[in-house]
Design a protein around this motif. Structure first.
Motif, mmCIF file in Angstrom:
data_model
loop_
_atom_site.group_PDB
_atom_site.id
_atom_site.type_symbol
_atom_site.label_atom_id
_atom_site.label_comp_id
_atom_site.label_asym_id
_atom_site.label_seq_id
_atom_site.Cartn_x
_atom_site.Cartn_y
_atom_site.Cartn_z
ATOM 1 N N LYS A 74 0.830 -1.208 0.000
ATOM 2 C CA LYS A 74 0.000 0.000 0.000
ATOM 3 C C LYS A 74 0.861 1.254 0.000
ATOM 4 O O LYS A 74 0.452 2.285 -0.531
ATOM 5 C CB LYS A 74 -0.942 0.002 1.204
ATOM 6 N N ALA A 75 2.054 1.186 0.581
ATOM 7 C CA ALA A 75 2.946 2.349 0.634
ATOM 8 C C ALA A 75 3.388 2.770 -0.760
ATOM 9 O O ALA A 75 3.759 3.929 -0.970
ATOM 10 C CB ALA A 75 4.159 2.045 1.503
ATOM 11 N N ALA A 76 3.339 1.853 -1.715
ATOM 12 C CA ALA A 76 3.727 2.179 -3.089
ATOM 13 C C ALA A 76 2.776 3.191 -3.708
ATOM 14 O O ALA A 76 3.105 3.817 -4.708
ATOM 15 C CB ALA A 76 3.779 0.912 -3.935
ATOM 16 N N ASN A 77 1.612 3.383 -3.110
ATOM 17 C CA ASN A 77 0.643 4.342 -3.625
ATOM 18 C C ASN A 77 0.860 5.747 -3.076
ATOM 19 O O ASN A 77 0.104 6.647 -3.400
ATOM 20 C CB ASN A 77 -0.787 3.882 -3.307
ATOM 21 N N ARG A 78 1.846 5.915 -2.211
ATOM 22 C CA ARG A 78 2.144 7.230 -1.628
ATOM 23 C C ARG A 78 3.510 7.700 -2.101
ATOM 24 O O ARG A 78 4.416 6.901 -2.296
ATOM 25 C CB ARG A 78 2.140 7.126 -0.101
ATOM 26 N N PRO A 79 3.679 9.024 -2.247
ATOM 27 C CA PRO A 79 4.984 9.549 -2.676
ATOM 28 C C PRO A 79 6.079 9.199 -1.675
ATOM 29 O O PRO A 79 5.832 9.077 -0.469
ATOM 30 C CB PRO A 79 4.779 11.062 -2.724
ATOM 31 N N ILE A 80 7.295 9.038 -2.183
ATOM 32 C CA ILE A 80 8.453 8.716 -1.345
ATOM 33 C C ILE A 80 9.285 9.989 -1.182
ATOM 34 O O ILE A 80 9.333 10.815 -2.071
ATOM 35 C CB ILE A 80 9.279 7.562 -1.955
ATOM 36 N N THR A 81 9.886 10.130 -0.014
ATOM 37 C CA THR A 81 10.774 11.255 0.264
ATOM 38 C C THR A 81 12.044 10.705 0.896
ATOM 39 O O THR A 81 12.084 9.543 1.322
ATOM 40 C CB THR A 81 10.130 12.250 1.246
ATOM 41 N N LYS B 268 11.273 9.413 4.322
ATOM 42 C CA LYS B 268 10.615 8.103 4.352
ATOM 43 C C LYS B 268 11.587 6.972 4.028
ATOM 44 O O LYS B 268 11.338 5.829 4.393
ATOM 45 C CB LYS B 268 9.435 8.073 3.382
ATOM 46 N N ILE B 269 12.662 7.287 3.345
ATOM 47 C CA ILE B 269 13.684 6.281 3.056
ATOM 48 C C ILE B 269 14.567 6.061 4.276
ATOM 49 O O ILE B 269 14.925 4.927 4.604
ATOM 50 C CB ILE B 269 14.534 6.706 1.836
ATOM 51 N N PRO C 144 12.993 4.182 8.400
ATOM 52 C CA PRO C 144 12.909 2.771 8.816
ATOM 53 C C PRO C 144 14.196 2.196 9.427
ATOM 54 O O PRO C 144 14.137 1.587 10.500
ATOM 55 C CB PRO C 144 12.493 2.046 7.543
ATOM 56 N N PRO C 145 15.384 2.379 8.819
ATOM 57 C CA PRO C 145 16.561 1.828 9.489
ATOM 58 C C PRO C 145 16.884 2.533 10.811
ATOM 59 O O PRO C 145 17.358 1.893 11.759
ATOM 60 C CB PRO C 145 17.704 2.001 8.486
ATOM 61 N N LEU C 146 16.604 3.820 10.886
ATOM 62 C CA LEU C 146 16.833 4.523 12.156
ATOM 63 C C LEU C 146 15.904 3.985 13.239
ATOM 64 O O LEU C 146 16.326 3.740 14.370
ATOM 65 C CB LEU C 146 16.635 6.036 11.989
ATOM 66 N N GLY C 147 14.637 3.819 12.874
ATOM 67 C CA GLY C 147 13.685 3.270 13.839
ATOM 68 C C GLY C 147 14.038 1.850 14.243
ATOM 69 O O GLY C 147 13.979 1.486 15.425
ATOM 70 N N MET C 148 14.444 1.057 13.269
ATOM 71 C CA MET C 148 14.789 -0.336 13.566
ATOM 72 C C MET C 148 16.047 -0.437 14.416
ATOM 73 O O MET C 148 16.189 -1.370 15.205
ATOM 74 C CB MET C 148 14.959 -1.116 12.276
ATOM 75 N N TYR D 170 7.523 8.324 -6.706
ATOM 76 C CA TYR D 170 6.905 7.110 -6.173
ATOM 77 C C TYR D 170 7.828 5.929 -6.408
ATOM 78 O O TYR D 170 8.611 5.927 -7.353
ATOM 79 C CB TYR D 170 5.575 6.819 -6.878
ATOM 80 N N VAL D 171 7.700 4.922 -5.572
ATOM 81 C CA VAL D 171 8.361 3.660 -5.843
ATOM 82 C C VAL D 171 7.478 2.953 -6.862
ATOM 83 O O VAL D 171 6.268 2.815 -6.658
ATOM 84 C CB VAL D 171 8.514 2.804 -4.564
ATOM 85 N N SER D 172 8.052 2.564 -7.978
ATOM 86 C CA SER D 172 7.289 1.909 -9.046
ATOM 87 C C SER D 172 6.711 0.596 -8.552
ATOM 88 O O SER D 172 7.378 -0.152 -7.834
ATOM 89 C CB SER D 172 8.191 1.608 -10.250
ATOM 90 N N SER D 173 5.497 0.336 -8.968
ATOM 91 C CA SER D 173 4.880 -0.945 -8.635
ATOM 92 C C SER D 173 5.598 -2.038 -9.413
ATOM 93 O O SER D 173 5.782 -1.930 -10.620
ATOM 94 C CB SER D 173 3.403 -0.947 -9.002
ATOM 95 N N SER D 174 5.978 -3.066 -8.724
ATOM 96 C CA SER D 174 6.626 -4.201 -9.352
ATOM 97 C C SER D 174 5.781 -5.430 -9.060
ATOM 98 O O SER D 174 5.492 -5.727 -7.903
ATOM 99 C CB SER D 174 8.041 -4.379 -8.791
ATOM 100 N N LYS D 175 5.380 -6.105 -10.096
ATOM 101 C CA LYS D 175 4.564 -7.305 -9.920
ATOM 102 C C LYS D 175 5.317 -8.371 -9.124
ATOM 103 O O LYS D 175 4.742 -9.161 -8.408
ATOM 104 C CB LYS D 175 4.125 -7.842 -11.264
ATOM 105 N N SER D 176 6.620 -8.360 -9.248
ATOM 106 C CA SER D 176 7.416 -9.375 -8.568
ATOM 107 C C SER D 176 7.681 -9.034 -7.100
ATOM 108 O O SER D 176 8.074 -9.909 -6.332
ATOM 109 C CB SER D 176 8.748 -9.567 -9.291
ATOM 110 N N PHE D 177 7.443 -7.782 -6.689
ATOM 111 C CA PHE D 177 7.804 -7.355 -5.341
ATOM 112 C C PHE D 177 7.109 -8.194 -4.271
ATOM 113 O O PHE D 177 7.734 -8.643 -3.313
ATOM 114 C CB PHE D 177 7.500 -5.866 -5.145
ATOM 115 N N MET D 178 5.804 -8.420 -4.425
ATOM 116 C CA MET D 178 5.066 -9.211 -3.437
ATOM 117 C C MET D 178 5.617 -10.636 -3.367
ATOM 118 O O MET D 178 5.789 -11.194 -2.289
ATOM 119 C CB MET D 178 3.577 -9.248 -3.762
ATOM 120 N N PHE D 179 5.935 -11.211 -4.517
ATOM 121 C CA PHE D 179 6.467 -12.574 -4.535
ATOM 122 C C PHE D 179 7.859 -12.632 -3.914
ATOM 123 O O PHE D 179 8.206 -13.600 -3.248
ATOM 124 C CB PHE D 179 6.474 -13.124 -5.959
ATOM 125 N N ILE D 180 8.636 -11.580 -4.123
ATOM 126 C CA ILE D 180 9.964 -11.501 -3.500
ATOM 127 C C ILE D 180 9.814 -11.452 -1.985
ATOM 128 O O ILE D 180 10.490 -12.181 -1.259
ATOM 129 C CB ILE D 180 10.755 -10.290 -4.024
#
Length: 150
Positions: A14-21, A24-25, A28-32, A80-90
């Protein structure tokens, strides 16, 4: 655990439908990284060599498919991060491999140490992927590396 992992995959899709900055990049690693506080607890201690190997496996093996499937596109003046059909399978494939490895390794070390080991692996994967994304974002849409050092 499978429900949580599948929820994370759904949220990521769902995040792929929102703009990336850049923010936002980077977040996640800082939080983790706060998860490394778990190593204060003695039960989570693992040999340093194991931690290095887990980090490198995450960095080189698990991050690679994510890096290969991550592309950016500009739409309506936003990135945006481009939708990749393979992303979910990966993501599902990585989850499956992780669960199988988890079950195997859990037979030899404690559950808490297994969790610590896989946290380090996941951090290596996420950090490499997000650093790639940041570099690619800067090179394509933002500040070039040569001007960043100025």
């Amino acid at each position: 655990m499978i429900f949580i992992a599948l929820s994370a995959i759904f949220i990521r899709m769902k995040a792929a439908n929102r703009p990336i900055t850049k923010r936002k990049i980077i977040i996640p690693p800082l939080g983790m990284s706060t998860g490394f506080m778990m190593f204060i607890v003695p039960q989570t201690h693992i040999p340093f060599l194991w931690a290095i190997v887990a980090f490198l496996v995450g960095w080189f093996l698990f991050a690679y498919p994510l890096i290969k499937s991550t592309k950016f596109e500009k739409r309506d003046g936003q990135i945006y991060v481009s939708s990749s059909k393979s992303f979910m399978f990966i993501l599902l494939g990585l989850l499956t491999v992780r669960l199988l490895l988890h079950e195997f390794i859990q037979n030899y070390i404690t559950v808490v140490q297994t969790g610590a080991l896989f946290f380090v692996l996941a951090f290596g994967m996420l950090l490499h992927w997000r650093l790639y994304m940041l570099r690619h974002y800067n090179e394509t849409f933002g500040v070039k590396e040569s001007t960043m050092s100025s």
